[in-house]
Design an enzyme around this catalytic site. Structure first.
Site, PDB file in Angstrom:
ATOM      1  N   LYS A  98       0.855  -1.187   0.000  1.00 40.97           N
ATOM      2  CA  LYS A  98       0.000   0.000   0.000  1.00 40.97           C
ATOM      3  C   LYS A  98       0.895   1.243   0.000  1.00 40.97           C
ATOM      4  O   LYS A  98       1.970   1.245   0.615  1.00 40.97           O
ATOM      5  CB  LYS A  98      -0.882  -0.040   1.244  1.00 40.97           C
TER       6      LYS A  98
ATOM      7  N   SER B 129      -9.545   0.990   2.667  1.00 40.29           N
ATOM      8  CA  SER B 129      -8.806   1.891   1.810  1.00 40.29           C
ATOM      9  C   SER B 129      -7.704   1.211   1.001  1.00 40.29           C
ATOM     10  O   SER B 129      -7.166   1.792   0.064  1.00 40.29           O
ATOM     11  CB  SER B 129      -8.175   3.006   2.660  1.00 40.29           C
TER      12      SER B 129
ATOM     13  N   SER C 136      -9.670  -1.430   6.691  1.00 39.82           N
ATOM     14  CA  SER C 136      -9.065  -1.142   5.393  1.00 39.82           C
ATOM     15  C   SER C 136      -8.265  -2.271   4.778  1.00 39.82           C
ATOM     16  O   SER C 136      -7.911  -2.219   3.602  1.00 39.82           O
ATOM     17  CB  SER C 136      -8.182   0.113   5.489  1.00 39.82           C
TER      18      SER C 136
END
Length: 448
Positions: free
Chosen positions: A84, A158, A182
């Site tokens: 990420k 996310s 997330s």
């Protein structure tokens, strides 16, 4: 003759065995990932915001040379792993899904250093909701990657690009963060396994923060064992194959309120089917009210800890270039400005009480079971209005956020049928019971 390498279906164990047996090399796995990125990654809706071609190829070649020389390699040696875009990678910009951040990191985040020492091949930074502040996965700056299992629907967030990268075979696994789901939301929406550990288990040095109280780091992969392998490296512990455990005699609580509210028919059907499978395997499923859960909304008043702590991080940046923020993210961060120091301290006090209550309540059970999310992934167009965006974001975050607010460990497992949209089954355990949770999750995975 070598077998053609690929990462779309195999587990980490299968990929490691293939390299050990000479069926493929690390460079073959990386080439397969990069080829898939070349053919499938849409520049208007990116999965990867930055590929690390030069360093990844060097890492893969080094893994192959070590193997050829008979040198003992790390436990993830040669495996292509995505990150990420809020983990620092030396020389790369940690943009956290934003367009306003330009400074390159001087050194790797601690978890990146651990992955490198374990021999992982770091493929690149993946797309995400700006500053990780939403469970939906939308990003107006880099585009929103499509859901691989349900085209036209959101991937979840996310850690959106992290999950899509694994589902599409653009990486063997990925590392994300989980502040309110997330890791687990995109894993559930993309038909994968996502693990949120107890917060203190994995250090967050070199990770761009959203909420210091709630942020956790966890893996997204194809199986529970994959997540256990990654968790061992991330936490600095020794990986041991998950010991088989029986479900017979296990006691799982299903809250009769809060986490089951607002389920759509597909999620309700999959959840009911999952509970029956576990019951048939000998587990006891206990429906019980959960007053501690019903009290959680008070911890989110005014945006809660996430708004307060994210505003602390962004307060000067909002003054300098707030016009470059995603307006939906900016508005949520700015709610923190209205929370006083007394409000913040009161939130911390209430949270301590709720954590203690939850720990006491869960002592009577082996874990809590619920749908990971109460609805299947919405269509992109359903999020066009700010009102619908806010409503669906709160609904989708509700169940996963339980584990963050109460500092519990949790994992999502795929439980959808072949003709169903994905939603996920979530198992939550007490703080510090991460390894026991993983063992139980593998037993549940085998039953499902």
């Amino acid at each position: 003759m070598k077998t053609r390498a690929g990462t779309r279906e195999p587990t980490l164990q299968a990929l490691l065995e293939g390299m050990r047996d000479g069926r493929w090399q690390s460079t073959d796995l990386l080439d397969a990932c990069f080829s898939t990125i070349d053919s499938k990654d849409n520049p208007a809706a990116r999965v990867y915001t930055k590929r690390f071609d030069r360093t990844a190829r060097a890492e893969a070649a080094a893994a192959d040379r070590l193997k050829a020389g008979g040198v003992p390699a790390g436990e993830l040696s040669g495996l292509p792993i995505a990150l990420k875009a809020l983990f620092d990678v030396a020389g790369e910009v940690t943009h956290s899904g934003s367009r306003g951040w330009q400074a390159a990191a001087r050194q790797d985040a601690l978890i990146v250093s651990r992955l490198r020492r374990a021999g992982a091949v770091i493929t690149g930074h993946t797309n995400m909701t700006e500053f990780a502040y939403s469970g939906l996965g939308l990003n107006p700056h880099y585009g929103t990657p499509d859901n691989p299992l349900a085209p036209g629907r959101i991937p979840g967030g996310s850690s959106s690009g992290a999950a899509v990268a694994v589902a599409e075979g653009m990486a063997a696994a990925a590392i994300g963060t989980d502040t309110g789901g997330s890791v687990r939301i995109p894993a559930a929406f993309c038909g994968l396994v996502g693990f949120k550990p107890s917060q203190q288990r994995i250090p967050r040095d070199g990770t761009f923060p959203l909420s210091d109280s709630l942020d956790s780091i966890g893996p997204i992969a194809r199986s529970v064992d994959c997540c256990a392998r990654l968790d061992a490296v991330l936490s600095g512990s020794q990986y041991r194959p998950l010991a088989p455990t029986a479900l017979k005699g296990r006691r799982y609580v299903v809250p009769s309120d809060y986490m089951l509210d607002g389920m759509d028919e597909t999620v309700a059907r999959a959840f009911s089917r999952s509970l029956k499978s576990l019951s048939d395997a000998g587990a006891s499923i206990i429906d019980a009210p959960a007053p501690v859960l019903s009290a959680l909304p008070e911890l989110m008043e005014g945006g809660g800890l996430t708004a307060a702590e994210s505003f602390f991080v962004h307060r000067q940046s909002l003054v300098d270039h707030g016009d470059q923020y995603d307006p939906r993210v900016r508005s949520r961060i700015e709610r923190g400005a209205a929370l006083s120091a007394a409000d913040y301290l009161e939130l911390l006090r209430r949270r301590r009480e709720r954590k203690a209550q939850a720990d006491e309540w869960l002592r009577d059970y082996d874990g809590l079971l619920s749908p990971t999310v109460p609805v299947v992934p919405p269509r992109m167009e359903e999020l066009a209005s700010d009102e619908q965006y806010a409503r669906l974001n709160l609904l989708i975050l509700r169940n996963p956020t339980v584990a963050n607010l109460l500092d519990l460990c949790a994992i999502t497992l795929p439980n959808h049928g072949p003709d169903e949209l994905p939603g996920g089954l979530m198992l939550i355990g007490r703080n510090g019971t991460d390894e026991a949770l993983l063992r139980q999750a593998q037993a549940i995975e085998n039953v499902l």
